[in-house]
Design an enzyme around this catalytic site. Structure first.
Site, PDB file in Angstrom:
ATOM      1  CE1 TYR A  99      38.980  46.119  39.528  1.00  0.00           C
ATOM      2  CE2 TYR A  99      38.103  46.500  37.341  1.00  0.00           C
ATOM      3  CZ  TYR A  99      38.021  45.486  38.271  1.00  0.00           C
ATOM      4  OH  TYR A  99      37.409  44.424  38.374  1.00  0.00           O
TER       5      TYR A  99
ATOM      6  N   PRO B 194      42.541  40.212  44.221  1.00  0.00           N
ATOM      7  CG  PRO B 194      40.887  39.414  43.045  1.00  0.00           C
ATOM      8  CD  PRO B 194      41.955  40.462  42.838  1.00  0.00           C
TER       9      PRO B 194
ATOM     10  CG  HIS C  85      40.026  42.628  40.076  1.00  0.00           C
ATOM     11  ND1 HIS C  85      39.610  42.280  38.909  1.00  0.00           N
ATOM     12  CD2 HIS C  85      39.178  41.992  41.134  1.00  0.00           C
ATOM     13  CE1 HIS C  85      38.534  41.651  39.142  1.00  0.00           C
ATOM     14  NE2 HIS C  85      38.425  41.455  40.249  1.00  0.00           N
TER      15      HIS C  85
ATOM     16  CB  SER D 286      33.032  36.473  43.560  1.00  0.00           C
ATOM     17  OG  SER D 286      32.951  36.116  42.176  1.00  0.00           O
TER      18      SER D 286
END
Length: 634
Positions: free
Chosen positions: A111, A124, A347, A558
């Site tokens: 990240y 997301p 995230h 996912s």
């Protein structure tokens, strides 16, 4: 490892949702710490086991010749007293000295050091069911109730009465819940950071509300420390609405959509000014953000959900709602005038499941009738956050707009509600619903491209203290055998069923191995990062083309199960790949798939079509094949 892959991260808990059972405990400050200390540390898997499994994982995705070459490199790496053992010992030392040998490395690599925009590439979105309001009054009333629901959840976090979650009978790490409120990402030149104000001496008591690109600081607690009621919040939102009717404001929030280095530069320009700095700090410190969006152009029902998914991920571009965001904020709830709603989250602090647990709580909360009559104390006017826009900042905004609009044009996203069956069908067949869906994805991809690809499915490591995710590699020797046999006319159905069952069982076994800390991806990454830390030359194993192929996830997937009929969505992690997220409900499955228009080979709607056909063909195969012989064997 390629940054884009790392940025796609476990947004999920790769387990059937039925396994996630919250167990409520009484109010006990300090309980959270006691719970965390009882959790095991993430193990470092045995070296030889990981190397054997790595070779096995490569078999379906590279040629025999390449595999033989890589086997030579693995044999060299695993020699007694060799480089592999040295790095393994370094990792084991690190594991003894830290709370979790992986978590800091992972946060940085996946990240904070990742330089592409967080929009599409990392953050997301979640599409919630369409609400039935049709006007601004309904929009604000719903937003007020939503805010109250989040504050109700926040009380459980603050009092440490949040029910501990369990997975397969084991308690899970609850740390992520303590990271998602009152936190924000801060851009930096080489790497970003995350600030969390929840634990400070004076925790924030305000949220940020954005309307028509204008930001407001809204206090959501009254002087006695109790949260405002829905009625009170509604009145405050109306004041905000009525003082931000102009639509000609500079979209300052669009700066947060840019490449991280460009945004870091612009951020430093921006906060040189005292007023701007105060406004930015107010956003960063707020508990969360609520975006009151303008309606999006009306579209037909069949593409409506896909259009909302795009709104959640990027806001539709500079002409629409992309300026109505601060994308570095961990949690942004989006409520539009036309009833579309959802959220987008940054995230770095958390995976999908804690976000979805919060959502489930809010959705339940918004259904409750209101019992409390609000005290009619006049409330102060919410504070409008001012920004002084210099020509330099205006220029930064223009550049960010251009880059964002290119990104918006490039994202191809499709939400598909698969209506024919849900998780109940595979369960009846004694097959893990997640494994069944993953095999359908393998079959769809194989039919489209005539080959299988490296496939990423996130697995939760929350059984361990500060655990994040590891990778379930869904493309396996067994899945390849199944997809090759499925359309082979010379194979009997009986054999196809057997291969399907074997493939789903192999997937289930890999999942169990991953959640117990025995998968291969984070271990390999750990050894690579250990080599960098030790300043030794990079082992050939990590310079090998096979490693690059294994880390190039054309399918990045996912499972994010929720009680709410929602779906999470995210962008692909490679330019020629797909991002696939799904929520299996009892009798239907919500899918969101994404691709890039700039890649001629990929198409989200085409994948959706092939996936639907694969799921139906697999059901037909199971239903039309007599079970008698098989029952004794499985």
């Amino acid at each position: 490892m390629h940054g884009a892959m790392l940025a796609f991260i476990a947004r999920s808990m790769a387990k059937p949702s039925g396994w996630l059972k919250p167990v409520a405990l009484g109010k006990l400050p300090g309980r959270y710490l006691a719970h965390q200390e009882g959790l095991p540390h993430l193990p470092v898997p045995p070296l030889q086991q990981t190397l054997d499994r790595y070779l096995l994982a490569l078999q379906p995705i590279i040629s025999e010749e390449e595999w033989t070459h890589t086997k030579g490199l693995v044999d060299e790496f695993r020699k007694p007293g060799g480089v592999g053992e040295r790095l393994q010992k370094g990792l084991e030392r690190r594991a003894r000295k830290t709370e979790n040998w992986l978590s800091d490395w992972w946060l940085k690599t996946a990240y904070l050091e990742y330089r592409l925009p967080v929009v599409v590439h990392s953050s997301p979105g979640v599409v919630l069911p369409k609400q039935d309001f049709l006007d601004q009054q309904g929009q604000l009333r719903f937003a007020a109730k939503l805010i109250e629901g989040i504050l109700d959840f926040k009380t459980m976090i603050d009092n440490e009465t949040l029910p501990v979650e369990y997975l397969g009978g084991k308690p899970l790490c609850m740390n992520q819940y303590y990271q998602i409120l009152s936190s924000c990402r801060i851009p930096g030149q080489k790497h970003d950071s995350v600030v969390n104000y929840a634990k400070g001496k004076k925790p924030p008591s305000h949220i940020t509300v954005v309307h028509n690109f204008q930001f407001f600081e809204l206090d959501v607690y009254s002087s006695d420390g109790s949260p405002l009621t829905t009625d009170q919040i509604f009145i405050q939102l109306e004041k905000i609405w009525n003082t931000s009717l102009q639509t000609n404001k500079e979209p300052i929030g669009i700066l947060t959509t840019n490449h991280r280095n460009s945004w870091a530069k612009a951020y430093n320009h921006l906060i040189k000014d005292k007023t701007n700095k105060e406004s930015v700090r107010s956003i960063e410190k707020s508990i969360f953000t609520v975006c009151l969006d303008s309606p999006i152009p009306r579209v037909s029902d069949d593409i409506y959900k896909s259009r909302v998914a795009a709104q959640m991920l990027h806001g539709g571009g500079s002409r629409w709602n992309s300026g109505n965001r601060w994308f570095d904020k961990t949690l942004q709830f989006i409520v539009a005038e036309d009833g579309s709603c959802g959220l987008v989250y940054e995230h770095a602090p958390s995976e999908g499941p804690p976000i979805v647990a919060l959502l489930d709580h809010i959705v339940e909360y918004t259904k409750k009738p209101q019992l409390v009559r609000s005290p009619m104390i006049p409330l102060p006017m919410p504070k409008k956050l001012r920004f002084n826009i210099t020509p330099e900042i205006k220029n930064d905004i223009e550049k960010a707009k251009q880059n964002l609009n290119i990104m918006v044009q490039d994202l191809d996203i499709k939400v598909m509600v698969f209506h024919h069956f849900g998780k109940n069908f595979p369960k009846l067949e004694k097959i893990s619903p997640d494994a069944f869906i993953q095999m359908a994805l393998q079959l769809a991809y194989y039919r489209m491209y005539g080959q299988v690809c490296a496939t990423y499915e996130s697995a939760s490591l929350r059984m361990f203290r500060l655990g994040r995710t590891d990778t379930i590699r869904s493309a396996s020797v067994d899945s390849l055998k199944f997809v090759q046999a499925m359309d082979n006319p010379s194979k009997q159905n009986q054999e196809k069923v057997e291969l399907l069952r074997r493939a789903t069982q192999a997937h289930r076994a890999y999942t169990d191995m991953a959640i117990k800390g025995n998968a291969i991806d984070r271990h390999l990454l750990g050894m690579k990062l250990q080599a960098i830390e030790d300043l030794v030359s990079m082992p050939e194993l990590f310079m090998d083309t096979a490693y690059a192929v294994a880390m190039h996830f054309n399918l990045s997937t996912s499972q994010v199960p929720a009680k709410t009929d929602c779906v999470m969505c995210f962008g692909p992690v490679v330019p020629d790949g797909y991002g696939v997220c799904y929520n299996p409900m009892d009798d239907h499955i919500n899918f969101a798939m994404s691709a890039y228009n700039s890649c001629a080979e990929t198409n989200a709607a085409r994948l959706a079509h092939y996936l639907e056909k694969a799921l139906l063909d697999m059901r037909l195969l199971l239903q039309s094949t007599p079970k008698s012989k098989l029952l004794h064997r499985w």
